[in-house]
Structure formats: C-alpha cells, structure tokens
Write a protein that holds these residues in place. Structure first.
Motif, short mmCIF file in Angstrom:
data_model
loop_
_atom_site.label_atom_id
_atom_site.label_comp_id
_atom_site.label_asym_id
_atom_site.label_seq_id
_atom_site.Cartn_x
_atom_site.Cartn_y
_atom_site.Cartn_z
N MET A 74 0.85 -1.17 0.00
CA MET A 74 0.00 0.00 0.00
C MET A 74 0.90 1.24 0.00
N GLY A 75 0.51 2.30 -0.72
CA GLY A 75 1.30 3.51 -0.84
C GLY A 75 1.16 4.42 0.37
N ALA A 76 1.82 5.58 0.28
CA ALA A 76 1.77 6.53 1.38
C ALA A 76 1.53 7.93 0.84
N VAL A 77 0.89 8.76 1.66
CA VAL A 77 0.73 10.18 1.39
C VAL A 77 1.55 10.87 2.47
N GLY A 78 2.67 11.48 2.08
CA GLY A 78 3.58 11.99 3.09
C GLY A 78 4.09 10.82 3.90
N THR A 79 3.92 10.88 5.20
CA THR A 79 4.34 9.78 6.07
C THR A 79 3.15 8.94 6.53
N ILE A 80 1.97 9.19 5.95
CA ILE A 80 0.76 8.47 6.34
C ILE A 80 0.44 7.42 5.30
N GLU A 81 0.26 6.19 5.74
CA GLU A 81 -0.08 5.09 4.83
C GLU A 81 -1.50 5.28 4.30
N ILE A 82 -1.68 5.13 3.00
CA ILE A 82 -3.01 5.23 2.40
C ILE A 82 -3.87 4.13 3.00
N GLY A 83 -5.09 4.50 3.35
CA GLY A 83 -6.00 3.55 3.98
C GLY A 83 -6.03 3.71 5.49
N ASN A 84 -5.04 4.39 6.04
CA ASN A 84 -5.02 4.64 7.47
C ASN A 84 -5.61 6.02 7.75
N ASP A 85 -6.35 6.12 8.82
CA ASP A 85 -6.84 7.41 9.26
C ASP A 85 -5.75 8.05 10.11
N ALA A 86 -5.80 9.37 10.26
CA ALA A 86 -4.78 10.07 11.03
C ALA A 86 -5.40 11.26 11.73
N ALA A 87 -4.60 11.87 12.61
CA ALA A 87 -5.03 13.11 13.25
C ALA A 87 -5.37 14.10 12.14
N PRO A 88 -6.45 14.86 12.28
CA PRO A 88 -6.93 15.71 11.18
C PRO A 88 -5.89 16.67 10.59
N VAL A 89 -5.16 17.36 11.42
CA VAL A 89 -4.18 18.33 10.91
C VAL A 89 -3.04 17.60 10.19
N ASP A 90 -2.64 16.44 10.71
CA ASP A 90 -1.59 15.67 10.05
C ASP A 90 -2.05 15.13 8.70
N MET A 91 -3.31 14.70 8.61
CA MET A 91 -3.84 14.22 7.33
C MET A 91 -3.90 15.35 6.32
N LEU A 92 -4.31 16.54 6.75
CA LEU A 92 -4.33 17.69 5.84
C LEU A 92 -2.91 18.02 5.37
N ALA A 93 -1.94 17.95 6.28
CA ALA A 93 -0.55 18.21 5.90
C ALA A 93 -0.08 17.20 4.87
N ALA A 94 -0.43 15.93 5.06
CA ALA A 94 -0.03 14.90 4.09
C ALA A 94 -0.69 15.15 2.73
N LEU A 95 -1.94 15.56 2.74
CA LEU A 95 -2.64 15.87 1.49
C LEU A 95 -1.99 17.06 0.79
N PHE A 96 -1.70 18.10 1.53
CA PHE A 96 -1.04 19.28 0.96
C PHE A 96 0.32 18.90 0.38
N GLU A 97 1.07 18.13 1.14
CA GLU A 97 2.40 17.72 0.69
C GLU A 97 2.32 16.89 -0.59
N ALA A 98 1.36 15.97 -0.64
CA ALA A 98 1.22 15.11 -1.82
C ALA A 98 0.90 15.91 -3.08
N HIS A 99 0.19 17.01 -2.92
CA HIS A 99 -0.19 17.86 -4.06
C HIS A 99 0.85 18.96 -4.35
N GLY A 100 1.85 19.08 -3.48
CA GLY A 100 2.85 20.13 -3.66
C GLY A 100 2.34 21.51 -3.30
N TRP A 101 1.29 21.57 -2.47
CA TRP A 101 0.74 22.85 -2.04
C TRP A 101 1.54 23.35 -0.84
N PRO A 102 1.96 24.60 -0.85
CA PRO A 102 2.70 25.12 0.30
C PRO A 102 1.80 25.17 1.54
N PHE A 103 2.37 24.81 2.68
CA PHE A 103 1.60 24.84 3.93
C PHE A 103 2.54 25.00 5.10
#
Length: 167
Positions: free
Chosen positions: A1-30
């Motif tokens: 299974m792949g990862a978004v940032g340091t979060i494994e896809i399919g795993n839930d995470a703390a909300p702010v950390d999940m948003l950070a992983a999403l931003f990082e995966a898209h290359g959006w500054p945050f």
C-alpha cells in the motif's frame, strides 16, 4: 500500500496531520500555525485560496476555512451580505460568511469526526476539493457585486451563467 507523506493510504490520522499529508502530496505550500492548526495555499480557477484547518479536540470537529482574498468595503457590506444569503441557498455543505475583523469573505465547513478524532484521506480530499470548488463557483459573484456594481441577484445569476459556460 502507498503513502501520502508519512501516512499510509487507507489509514486514518489526526486531522491536521492528514491535511498536511494531502497538501504535501499535491505540492501545495503549507505550514503548521499551531498544534491543532494548519494553513496552506491552493491555486483555484480564479485565484489562490488560503485554506486553514483548525482541529477542535474537545468537540471532535475539524473546521475548514477557505479564504478567496475578497475584502468587502463597508459601503458594500449590505449588498454582499444579501449576496451571501443567496449564495448559501445554493450550498449543501458549508457556508460563506464575512469575517467581522477585516471584512474578508470566507467559506467555512465543519466536519464532525468520530470519538477517535481521526480523518481519512478520502474525507480530507473531499472536504478540501469541495471548499475550493465552492470558492471557484462563487468567486465571480463576489467580483460582480464588488467591482461590477451588480445587484446581489444579478451578480449571482451572472456568475452561475459564467460557470455553466465553462463546463
């Protein structure tokens, strides 16, 4: 299974950390602006939006704020408040408002998370995409009202016609 940032896809995470992983995966500054807050930038169709995520641990609510950089001068406030009421009738999730401090238009949506307080990648992606889509959809209405001196109903009608023409 792949990862978004340091979060494994399919795993839930703390909300702010999940948003950070999403931003990082898209290359959006945050940046983290606090332990339970994140702020980033997302390029929309009309402008770059500032997106903030604020986690309220006690309530298990993640509040997303999307700011389209639309400032409302005092002399236009009544007209834009009327426009906001018309715009909000079009929304199923979230709402637009004017921030009392500075007169900034913003889109706000609260996600009630379960007792575990975790956010899935799908939830994060859907909520962020919805915020940007709604800001893109109604940004022209605010411009028509503020700079085109259109009445609120006319500004909304013109924006929705323009949006339909882009599809």
């Amino acid at each position: 299974m792949g990862a978004v940032g340091t979060i494994e896809i399919g795993n839930d995470a703390a909300p702010v950390d999940m948003l950070a992983a999403l931003f990082e995966a898209h290359g959006w500054p945050f940046e983290y602006t606090g332990e339970d807050e994140i702020s980033g930038e997302i390029k929309g169709s009309w402008t770059t939006y500032q997106l903030r995520g604020v986690w309220r641990r006690d309530d298990h609510v993640l509040q997303l704020l999307c700011l389209p950089e639309v400032r409302v001068p005092k002399e236009k406030r009544d007209s834009v408040v009327e426009l906001l009421a018309l715009v909000n009738e079009q929304l199923w999730l979230g709402h637009f408002d004017i921030w009392s401090n500075g007169g900034m238009v913003l889109y706000r949506h609260g996600l009630m998370l379960g007792d575990d307080g975790l956010l899935s990648l799908a939830q994060a992606k859907t909520a962020v995409e919805a915020a940007v889509e709604e800001c893109d959809r109604f940004y022209p209405a605010f411009q028509f009202a503020l700079w085109g001196d259109k009445a609120p109903a006319e500004a909304l009608a013109n924006a929705l016609v323009d949006a339909a023409g882009e599809a």
